[in-house]
Design a protein around this motif. Structure first.
Motif, mmCIF file in Angstrom:
data_model
loop_
_atom_site.group_PDB
_atom_site.id
_atom_site.type_symbol
_atom_site.label_atom_id
_atom_site.label_comp_id
_atom_site.label_asym_id
_atom_site.label_seq_id
_atom_site.Cartn_x
_atom_site.Cartn_y
_atom_site.Cartn_z
ATOM 1 N N HIS A 136 0.854 -1.180 0.000
ATOM 2 C CA HIS A 136 0.000 0.000 0.000
ATOM 3 C C HIS A 136 0.896 1.238 0.000
ATOM 4 O O HIS A 136 1.923 1.254 0.676
ATOM 5 N N ILE A 137 0.542 2.260 -0.762
ATOM 6 C CA ILE A 137 1.362 3.468 -0.812
ATOM 7 C C ILE A 137 0.558 4.677 -0.348
ATOM 8 O O ILE A 137 -0.666 4.717 -0.442
ATOM 9 N N ALA A 138 1.277 5.677 0.158
ATOM 10 C CA ALA A 138 0.638 6.832 0.788
ATOM 11 C C ALA A 138 -0.237 7.616 -0.166
ATOM 12 O O ALA A 138 -1.287 8.138 0.216
ATOM 13 N N ALA A 139 0.169 7.730 -1.417
ATOM 14 C CA ALA A 139 -0.612 8.509 -2.390
ATOM 15 C C ALA A 139 -2.026 7.968 -2.523
ATOM 16 O O ALA A 139 -2.973 8.729 -2.744
ATOM 17 N N VAL A 140 -2.187 6.665 -2.363
ATOM 18 C CA VAL A 140 -3.512 6.062 -2.451
ATOM 19 C C VAL A 140 -4.193 6.055 -1.091
ATOM 20 O O VAL A 140 -5.408 6.256 -0.984
ATOM 21 N N ARG A 141 -3.415 5.853 -0.014
ATOM 22 C CA ARG A 141 -4.007 5.867 1.335
ATOM 23 C C ARG A 141 -4.800 7.143 1.570
ATOM 24 O O ARG A 141 -5.899 7.131 2.116
ATOM 25 N N ARG A 142 -4.229 8.276 1.173
ATOM 26 C CA ARG A 142 -4.845 9.565 1.504
ATOM 27 C C ARG A 142 -6.032 9.895 0.609
ATOM 28 O O ARG A 142 -6.955 10.584 1.012
ATOM 29 N N ASP A 143 -6.008 9.388 -0.625
ATOM 30 C CA ASP A 143 -7.023 9.795 -1.589
ATOM 31 C C ASP A 143 -8.163 8.807 -1.736
ATOM 32 O O ASP A 143 -9.223 9.153 -2.238
ATOM 33 N N ALA A 144 -7.944 7.562 -1.325
ATOM 34 C CA ALA A 144 -8.960 6.541 -1.541
ATOM 35 C C ALA A 144 -10.194 6.802 -0.683
ATOM 36 O O ALA A 144 -10.090 7.108 0.494
ATOM 37 N N ARG A 145 -11.369 6.654 -1.291
ATOM 38 C CA ARG A 145 -12.615 6.814 -0.547
ATOM 39 C C ARG A 145 -12.975 5.505 0.148
ATOM 40 O O ARG A 145 -12.654 4.429 -0.326
ATOM 41 N N VAL A 146 -13.653 5.614 1.278
ATOM 42 C CA VAL A 146 -13.936 4.433 2.092
ATOM 43 C C VAL A 146 -14.711 3.388 1.310
ATOM 44 O O VAL A 146 -14.508 2.191 1.471
ATOM 45 N N GLU A 147 -15.599 3.833 0.410
ATOM 46 C CA GLU A 147 -16.398 2.851 -0.302
ATOM 47 C C GLU A 147 -15.559 2.037 -1.280
ATOM 48 O O GLU A 147 -16.000 1.027 -1.816
ATOM 49 N N GLY A 232 7.186 9.076 -0.235
ATOM 50 C CA GLY A 232 7.934 9.535 -1.404
ATOM 51 C C GLY A 232 7.562 8.850 -2.701
ATOM 52 O O GLY A 232 8.232 9.050 -3.727
ATOM 53 N N LEU A 233 6.491 8.070 -2.692
ATOM 54 C CA LEU A 233 6.118 7.303 -3.880
ATOM 55 C C LEU A 233 4.928 7.941 -4.587
ATOM 56 O O LEU A 233 3.805 7.439 -4.524
ATOM 57 N N SER A 234 5.168 9.041 -5.247
ATOM 58 C CA SER A 234 4.111 9.661 -6.039
ATOM 59 C C SER A 234 3.843 8.803 -7.271
ATOM 60 O O SER A 234 4.713 8.051 -7.743
ATOM 61 N N LEU A 235 2.640 8.905 -7.801
ATOM 62 C CA LEU A 235 2.312 8.122 -8.980
ATOM 63 C C LEU A 235 3.200 8.503 -10.157
ATOM 64 O O LEU A 235 3.555 7.655 -10.980
ATOM 65 N N SER A 236 3.580 9.774 -10.234
ATOM 66 C CA SER A 236 4.464 10.208 -11.325
ATOM 67 C C SER A 236 5.838 9.555 -11.207
ATOM 68 O O SER A 236 6.459 9.196 -12.215
ATOM 69 N N GLU A 237 6.335 9.386 -9.968
ATOM 70 C CA GLU A 237 7.615 8.711 -9.776
ATOM 71 C C GLU A 237 7.512 7.234 -10.164
ATOM 72 O O GLU A 237 8.415 6.675 -10.797
ATOM 73 N N LEU A 238 6.416 6.608 -9.780
ATOM 74 C CA LEU A 238 6.249 5.187 -10.075
ATOM 75 C C LEU A 238 6.140 4.924 -11.568
ATOM 76 O O LEU A 238 6.549 3.862 -12.047
ATOM 77 N N ARG A 239 5.601 5.875 -12.304
ATOM 78 C CA ARG A 239 5.463 5.693 -13.756
ATOM 79 C C ARG A 239 6.810 5.588 -14.465
ATOM 80 O O ARG A 239 6.884 5.096 -15.596
ATOM 81 N N LYS A 240 7.870 6.016 -13.824
ATOM 82 C CA LYS A 240 9.195 5.989 -14.449
ATOM 83 C C LYS A 240 9.782 4.582 -14.512
ATOM 84 O O LYS A 240 10.724 4.344 -15.257
ATOM 85 N N PHE A 241 9.236 3.654 -13.724
ATOM 86 C CA PHE A 241 9.817 2.317 -13.657
ATOM 87 C C PHE A 241 9.428 1.506 -14.891
ATOM 88 O O PHE A 241 8.242 1.400 -15.235
ATOM 89 N N SER A 242 10.420 0.906 -15.528
ATOM 90 C CA SER A 242 10.161 0.091 -16.716
ATOM 91 C C SER A 242 10.591 -1.363 -16.545
ATOM 92 O O SER A 242 10.394 -2.173 -17.438
ATOM 93 N N ARG A 256 -5.577 -3.476 -1.550
ATOM 94 C CA ARG A 256 -6.097 -3.672 -2.913
ATOM 95 C C ARG A 256 -6.430 -2.331 -3.564
ATOM 96 O O ARG A 256 -6.412 -2.190 -4.786
ATOM 97 N N LEU A 257 -6.711 -1.311 -2.737
ATOM 98 C CA LEU A 257 -6.967 0.025 -3.278
ATOM 99 C C LEU A 257 -5.756 0.540 -4.038
ATOM 100 O O LEU A 257 -5.888 1.201 -5.072
ATOM 101 N N THR A 258 -4.559 0.271 -3.511
ATOM 102 C CA THR A 258 -3.337 0.662 -4.213
ATOM 103 C C THR A 258 -3.220 -0.103 -5.522
ATOM 104 O O THR A 258 -2.863 0.469 -6.561
ATOM 105 N N GLY A 259 -3.503 -1.394 -5.484
ATOM 106 C CA GLY A 259 -3.421 -2.196 -6.695
ATOM 107 C C GLY A 259 -4.284 -1.647 -7.807
ATOM 108 O O GLY A 259 -3.864 -1.596 -8.975
#
Length: 373
Positions: A136-147, A232-242, A256-259
């Motif tokens: 699970h990453i922080a960018a999703v923890r903070r933005d994910a809605r409970v539903e 430190g794991l922004s979605l923009s940073e993660l997109r750089k991984f190939s 699973r919300l992060t997934g």
């Protein structure tokens, strides 16, 4: 086991050499030297999470396996600070440097995945591949809605039933649950069976020792604030991984919300759901994880389609029709009926093959052990 001082902390580690007789025999890698596999555990556990059910299996096939205890866990030093994801990644970097591991495959669970991803930020060229299990990453923890977490209400009911003052809508619910159950353990109070799957490292032979270490880490260091801060794991940073990525997530886990978010971030990755599984499925369902890893490293997933027809850039979660749950093996029909349990995986596969043939009008369906809607 050995100790190395890296990045200002004493880090405990162990290595298992690849068995020369097995290396290259019927397995994807046939190079003269084995590849490296580094396994990273999550919070409130230690290297034993991987050692007993995984390390020997992988070392017998194709890898030199390196396991280690995160700072403040197991037999690694518990320092006053240094628990930010970036610094834990530098612990890992220093360990690999000291061991002469230039490039490796990584298998990581939960917060271990956060550490591995931060290591990849430091030097992605050193990552041959990455298998994430329920990270699970922080960018999703903070933005994910409970539903978004469909299993949340069921878990909340369990938590309320046992009298724990916790809210499953809290982004760091999992960490706080570990702390609450650790206190139960230290008071010699019974851990309700409904919570065992959620906190399995705290239950069993070494549960009290693990609970005491976790409480000390939370109470006597800056770990709580540093672990629950920005990873430190922004979605923009993660997109750089190939590099090749396999992401596995339990159906019933908050992670699973992060997934779901990562489906759009990594169109090149393979995503697998673990049916009816919680956060600690690598401990409770090792055969499924090992099987998926071997297929991933063997190139099987890469040879198949990653995207659905007409949707060329978005990945999707996939799963095997044969899976393990509640101590038995099952298979799922296309109508989403669960068939089983069977004692062995092979038995479930055989009945599934007969079922498919019968549906095609070829042979009768053999009697199954039961169908659950």
């Amino acid at each position: 086991m050995s100790i190395l001082e890296v990045n200002g902390a004493r880090i405990n580690y162990v290595q298992l050499d690849c068995h020369p007789a097995d290396h290259g025999a019927g397995h994807p890698s046939t190079a003269a030297e084995p590849e490296d596999l580094v396994m990273v555990h999550g919070l409130a556990t230690n290297m034993a999470f991987w050692y007993f059910q995984y390390a020997a299996r992988f070392s017998q096939r194709r890898f030199r396996v390196t396991l280690f205890d995160l700072r403040g866990h197991g037999r690694s030093e518990m320092t006053e600070s240094g628990y930010t994801p970036d610094n834990l990644a530098r612990d890992l970097q220093g360990l690999l440097d000291a061991l002469g591991i230039r490039r490796a495959h990584f298998l990581a669970h939960s917060y271990g995945g956060v550490v591995a991803l931060n290591f990849a930020k430091l030097d992605p060229s050193r990552v041959a591949s990455l298998v994430l299990c329920d990270t699970h990453i922080a960018a999703v923890r903070r933005d994910a809605r409970v539903e978004g977490w469909g299993h949340g209400p069921e878990i909340q009911a369990i938590v309320d039933k046992v009298g724990l003052n916790l809210d499953t809508r809290d982004p760091y619910f999992g960490y706080k649950l570990l702390t609450e159950v650790s206190h139960l353990q230290m008071r010699s109070a019974e851990v309700p069976p409904e919570l065992v799957e959620l906190v399995s490292p705290l239950v069993g032979k070494y549960g009290n020792r693990t609970a005491a270490q976790w409480i000390k880490l939370m109470d006597c260091t800056r770990a709580e604030a540093e672990l629950m801060g920005d990873d430190g794991l922004s979605l923009s940073e993660l997109r750089k991984f190939s590099f090749p990525i396999l992401a596995m997530y339990g159906d019933q886990s908050q992670a699973r919300l992060t997934g779901k978010e990562l489906l759009d971030v990594w169109p090149h990755a393979d995503f697998r759901r673990v049916r009816k599984a919680g956060h600690f499925f690598p401990a409770s369902r090792p055969e499924e994880v090992i099987h998926a890893c071997e297929r991933f490293w063997g190139g099987e997933f890469a040879s198949g389609p990653k995207h659905r027809s007409g949707d060329t850039r978005r990945s999707h979660f996939r799963s095997d029709r044969v899976y393990q749950a509640d101590g038995g093996w099952f298979f799922m029909t296309r109508e989403q009926a669960q068939v089983g349990p069977f004692e062995r995986q092979e038995e479930a596969q055989q009945v599934l093959a007969s079922f498919i043939s019968a549906m095609a009008g070829a042979v009768p369906v053999p009697a199954a052990a039961g169908v659950v809607g």
